[in-house]
Design an enzyme around this catalytic site. Structure first.
Site, PDB file in Angstrom:
ATOM      1  N   LYS A   1      15.204  -5.544   0.821  1.00  0.00           N
ATOM      2  CA  LYS A   1      14.756  -4.927   1.985  1.00  0.00           C
ATOM      3  C   LYS A   1      13.390  -5.233   2.214  1.00  0.00           C
ATOM      4  CE  LYS A   1      17.563  -0.684   1.071  1.00  0.00           C
ATOM      5  NZ  LYS A   1      17.401   0.888   0.832  1.00  0.00           N
TER       6      LYS A   1
ATOM      7  N   ASN B   1      16.346  -2.018   6.607  1.00  0.00           N
ATOM      8  CA  ASN B   1      17.556  -1.813   6.122  1.00  0.00           C
ATOM      9  C   ASN B   1      18.562  -1.988   7.116  1.00  0.00           C
ATOM     10  OD1 ASN B   1      17.564   0.578   7.431  1.00  0.00           O
ATOM     11  ND2 ASN B   1      18.562   1.711   5.774  1.00  0.00           N
TER      12      ASN B   1
ATOM     13  N   ASP C   1      16.154   4.501   6.072  1.00  0.00           N
ATOM     14  CA  ASP C   1      16.109   5.143   4.623  1.00  0.00           C
ATOM     15  C   ASP C   1      15.468   6.409   4.483  1.00  0.00           C
ATOM     16  OD1 ASP C   1      18.015   3.465   3.358  1.00  0.00           O
ATOM     17  OD2 ASP C   1      16.335   2.217   2.464  1.00  0.00           O
TER      18      ASP C   1
ATOM     19  N   GLY D   1       9.154   4.728  -8.049  1.00  0.00           N
ATOM     20  CA  GLY D   1       9.633   3.313  -7.760  1.00  0.00           C
ATOM     21  C   GLY D   1       8.851   3.127  -5.895  1.00  0.00           C
ATOM     22  N   ALA D   2       8.188   2.156  -6.046  1.00  0.00           N
ATOM     23  CA  ALA D   2       7.596   1.785  -4.618  1.00  0.00           C
ATOM     24  C   ALA D   2       8.299   0.470  -4.332  1.00  0.00           C
ATOM     25  CB  ALA D   2       6.124   1.566  -4.998  1.00  0.00           C
ATOM     26  N   GLY D   3       9.658   0.284  -4.173  1.00  0.00           N
ATOM     27  CA  GLY D   3      10.141  -0.825  -3.939  1.00  0.00           C
ATOM     28  C   GLY D   3      10.464  -0.605  -2.373  1.00  0.00           C
ATOM     29  N   GLY D   4      11.746  -1.178  -2.032  1.00  0.00           N
ATOM     30  CA  GLY D   4      12.085  -1.196  -0.868  1.00  0.00           C
ATOM     31  C   GLY D   4      12.485   0.073  -0.332  1.00  0.00           C
TER      32      GLY D   4
ATOM     33  N   GLY E   1      22.533  10.919  -3.912  1.00  0.00           N
ATOM     34  CA  GLY E   1      22.046   9.824  -2.988  1.00  0.00           C
ATOM     35  C   GLY E   1      23.029   9.613  -1.757  1.00  0.00           C
TER      36      GLY E   1
END
Length: 284
Positions: free
Chosen positions: A90, A111, A127, A151-154, A263
């Site tokens: 992403k 995304n 997202d 979590g600080a990713g995509g 999710g």
């Protein structure tokens, strides 16, 4: 030699459940590594059929080292109209868009990419909007609550600004990679000063909502992203992983008596946004 009627019937879309592919069919791809877990084809292909859109969405396994070749190759195919993007691409995929939305800028990733009428490519990120819409539909309004995002990713980078825009009182983000936290702070600090914090380790003491925004839980042997035993009573535990539906984290949280949020809601509430983004108007 003519095809026997029985075989012809079995291959028809009405019997097989597969979309009909013609020479005129427009193509969409969802890119990821892994990609076997993606649910988007099962949601968007029936939407194409309902709207009478001659298009199909297919999964594409894109190894990280080959992402650029794959994206550029797809973009050069004249009948590819759009791309969806999942882990771990992403952030990197933004480099293959000519212009990006405010949501993609704030999140640091995209995304969804679409081909514009002039042949350029535009990137957006749904997202965060999908996640917030899923929470609200499930009866949990993030306005006024304290959130912890692991979590600080995509994905995490998209959820934080969406939760802040939805009125969350405070969002605490944790990630062991300092460069991710620094990038997130740089993007969001001016817009929401004092309403979010970053740390290497999670702090859950006052959290009303705790979100796993990491890939941990996709594989059976993954460790838990955090211990739900540390959470306060009444906290909601959300996972962005869609396959498996019941991750080890959600099972552990439910066993402790905490409310859980799956999710799949994040994706299902993006489908109307994808319909608008990709201009999937019904055939009149």
């Amino acid at each position: 030699m003519p095809v026997p009627a029985a075989f012809d019937d079995m291959d028809s879309p009405a019997v097989s459940g597969r979309p009909e592919i013609r020479g005129t069919t427009r193509l969409y791809a969802v890119l990821g590594c892994p990609v076997a877990q993606v649910k988007a084809p099962g949601m968007l292909n029936p939407l194409f059929a309902r709207l009478g859109v001659d298009a199909v969405l297919v999964p594409v396994l894109a190894e990280p080292g080959h992402l650029g070749e794959i994206v550029r190759g797809l973009q050069r195919m004249g009948n590819v109209d759009g791309l969806l993007v999942t882990v771990p691409h992403k952030a990197e995929v933004r480099a293959y868009a000519d212009t990006v939305s405010a949501a993609a800028e704030q999140s640091g990733g995209a995304n969804a990419l679409r081909r514009e009428p002039d042949g350029t490519w535009y990137a957006d990120n749904f997202d965060g909007a999908g996640f917030v819409a899923g929470l609200r539909t499930a009866g949990f309004d993030p306005a006024g609550v304290r959130v912890s995002v692991v979590g600080a990713g995509g994905a995490g980078g998209a959820l934080v600004p969406a939760l802040l825009a939805a009125g969350a009182e405070h969002v605490a983000v944790c990630d062991p990679r300092p460069e991710r936290l620094q990038a997130l702070s740089g993007r969001l600090g001016a817009a929401w000063p004092g309403r979010f914090s970053c740390s290497a380790a999670p702090g859950f003491e006052a959290a009303d909502l705790v979100v796993n925004a990491t890939p941990l839980g996709m594989r059976a042997d993954d460790p838990l992203p955090f211990d739900p035993g540390r959470l306060p009573e009444g906290a909601v535990v959300a996972d962005i992983i869609m396959q498996p539906r019941e991750t080890a984290l959600l099972r552990a949280a439910a066993e402790r008596g905490l409310r859980i949020h799956h999710g799949e809601h994040m994706l299902s509430h993006q489908i109307p946004l994808y319909r608008e983004f990709f201009r999937l108007d019904p055939v009149i």
